[in-house]
Design an enzyme around this catalytic site. Structure first.
Site, mmCIF file in Angstrom:
data_model
loop_
_atom_site.group_PDB
_atom_site.id
_atom_site.type_symbol
_atom_site.label_atom_id
_atom_site.label_comp_id
_atom_site.label_asym_id
_atom_site.label_seq_id
_atom_site.Cartn_x
_atom_site.Cartn_y
_atom_site.Cartn_z
ATOM 1 N N HIS A 192 0.836 -1.214 0.000
ATOM 2 C CA HIS A 192 0.000 0.000 0.000
ATOM 3 C C HIS A 192 0.871 1.265 0.000
ATOM 4 C CE1 HIS A 192 -4.230 -0.994 0.126
ATOM 5 N NE2 HIS A 192 -4.549 0.189 0.628
ATOM 6 N N ASP A 196 -3.776 6.694 -1.737
ATOM 7 C CA ASP A 196 -5.052 6.279 -2.312
ATOM 8 C C ASP A 196 -4.779 5.585 -3.647
ATOM 9 O OD1 ASP A 196 -7.761 5.952 -2.425
ATOM 10 O OD2 ASP A 196 -8.245 8.049 -2.868
ATOM 11 N N ASN A 198 -4.494 2.322 -4.266
ATOM 12 C CA ASN A 198 -3.629 1.143 -4.212
ATOM 13 C C ASN A 198 -4.267 -0.092 -4.843
ATOM 14 O OD1 ASN A 198 -1.152 1.905 -2.370
ATOM 15 N ND2 ASN A 198 -2.937 2.826 -1.416
ATOM 16 N N GLY A 199 -5.578 -0.262 -4.659
ATOM 17 C CA GLY A 199 -6.251 -1.420 -5.237
ATOM 18 C C GLY A 199 -6.208 -1.410 -6.753
ATOM 19 N N ARG A 200 -6.578 -0.281 -7.341
ATOM 20 C CA ARG A 200 -6.571 -0.186 -8.804
ATOM 21 C C ARG A 200 -5.157 -0.279 -9.374
ATOM 22 N NH1 ARG A 200 -10.439 4.868 -9.965
ATOM 23 N NH2 ARG A 200 -9.743 5.397 -7.878
ATOM 24 N N MET A 201 -4.189 0.293 -8.662
ATOM 25 C CA MET A 201 -2.809 0.182 -9.130
ATOM 26 C C MET A 201 -2.322 -1.268 -9.092
ATOM 27 S SD MET A 201 -1.241 2.836 -10.307
ATOM 28 C CE MET A 201 0.419 2.175 -10.138
#
Length: 377
Positions: A192, A196, A198-201
């Site tokens: 992480h 902000d 982090n999930g999509r990246m």
């Protein structure tokens, strides 16, 4: 320290072989010249963007994403959803363009650059885009935002962990590329490194690594759409949650690999079925257009209606390289013949199926597909 890559058992190897077989078949099928394949590529990209956004709480339908990607301005979505969609689409297109770059390498600059493309419109001193975070970050419990479901490593550890990850990304260890891509996703989402996004990246890094593998065109390589289905999204968060409430890389993550192999397998099933269905619909529409003596080029507009539910003038214009006047005239003629309907005014106008649209094409397009679980019980 990063998570150790688990060894595959015989069942995993069987599933991986089935995935590879489907991917080789798809590569052969999409390499053959067919007009519906270009439309399928655009749809799959739009579906991946829509799914990635939905996982993060931004609700834009696949057909609206496709219209935004085409340059349509009068799409009924909020300004926030529009910005999120276009940012994700730009990054997705850039990732796709990197699939055959010869001197490619992973780096801190590349990852932060991708993050800026995704989050630059949200850049703020408290949540900087394109650079490692400057404070703690938590993933809150969906049922109670006052509870931290996951606490990422301390900010002081991020540069070292990310340096280790970049080194791992650039190294070859003999692991199958699909397994490495799944592990990269887990490494990045667990570290992480940003405030902000982090999930999509992390999902985008997985897509990039699959695209770089080179077996299948990038548009057919993402599992974002599979992850974005509601039940799968819940399983995705459950699987990540099983890793613990803090960063614990010294653990067994075999279930994460199985989850991803299931995603690869079922997404390949989905793409294969949609490709087959697209071809059948095109054939039905080609026969219809020939009988009705319309210009052959209108098949692409009708195909879009059957597969996506509607077509806009700009989509048809671009698909057939027409002038605005030619596209308007063709669509007007189809409306006059009752094949299409006209809904809305001026630039917001779109065209769904009319009373004389060939029903067999709609039946094929709307027939749901069946997916099988790759792991036999």
């Amino acid at each position: 320290m990063l998570f150790p890559t688990p060894a595959l058992d015989s069942e995993d190897q069987r599933v991986l072989e089935e995935i590879e077989q489907m991917r080789r078949e798809l590569r052969h099928q999409v390499s053959a010249p067919a007009k519906w394949t270009a439309g399928l590529r655009k749809f799959l990209t739009a579906d991946a963007v829509a799914a990635s956004n939905s996982i993060e709480g931004f609700r834009v339908s696949t057909v609206d994403v496709a219209d935004l990607m085409e340059g349509e301005r009068d799409v009924e979505v909020s300004e926030e959803d529009r910005e999120e969609t276009l940012a994700c689409q730009r990054m997705m297109h850039y990732i796709q363009s990197l699939h055959d770059v010869e001197d490619f390498s992973y780096s801190k600059g590349l990852l932060n650059g991708l993050h800026w493309m995704l989050q630059g419109h949200r850049h703020a001193a408290r949540k900087p885009a394109g650079q490692w975070r400057r404070g703690p970050v938590y993933v809150t419990d969906a049922r109670d935002p006052g509870i931290a479901a996951y606490t990422a490593p301390d900010e002081a550890e991020v540069p070292t962990l990310m340096s280790e990850l970049v080194g791992w990304l650039n190294a070859e260890d003999g692991t199958h590329p699909l397994v490495r891509a799944a592990m990269a996703h887990l490494h990045l989402v667990s570290i992480h490194p940003w405030s902000d996004g982090n999930g999509r990246m992390s999902r985008s890094l997985q897509t990039l690594m699959i695209a770089r593998e080179g077996v299948l065109a990038p548009e057919f390589s993402s599992i974002e759409a599979w992850l974005g289905r509601p039940g799968n999204t819940w399983e995705y968060y459950r699987e990540l949650g099983a890793r613990g409430a803090t960063y614990l890389p010294d653990q067994e993550v075999h279930s994460w690999i199985r989850f991803n192999l299931t995603a690869y397998h079922q997404q390949a099933q989905t793409v294969r079925a949609r490709l087959h269905r697209s071809g059948r619909v095109w054939t039905i529409l080609a026969d219809f257009v020939e009988r009705e003596t319309f210009d052959e080029r209108v098949i692409s507009a009708l195909h879009e209606v059957a597969m996506a539910g509607r077509v806009r003038r700009l989509r048809y214009e671009h698909a057939e390289a027409l002038t605005t006047q030619q596209a308007q005239r063709d669509l007007r003629d189809l409306v006059a013949a009752g094949v299409l309907e006209s809904v809305g005014r001026t630039r917001s106008r779109y065209y769904p199926a009319g009373r004389r649209f060939p029903e067999p094409a709609l039946e094929v397009a709307r027939t749901p597909i069946s997916l099988t679980s790759p792991y036999r019980k």
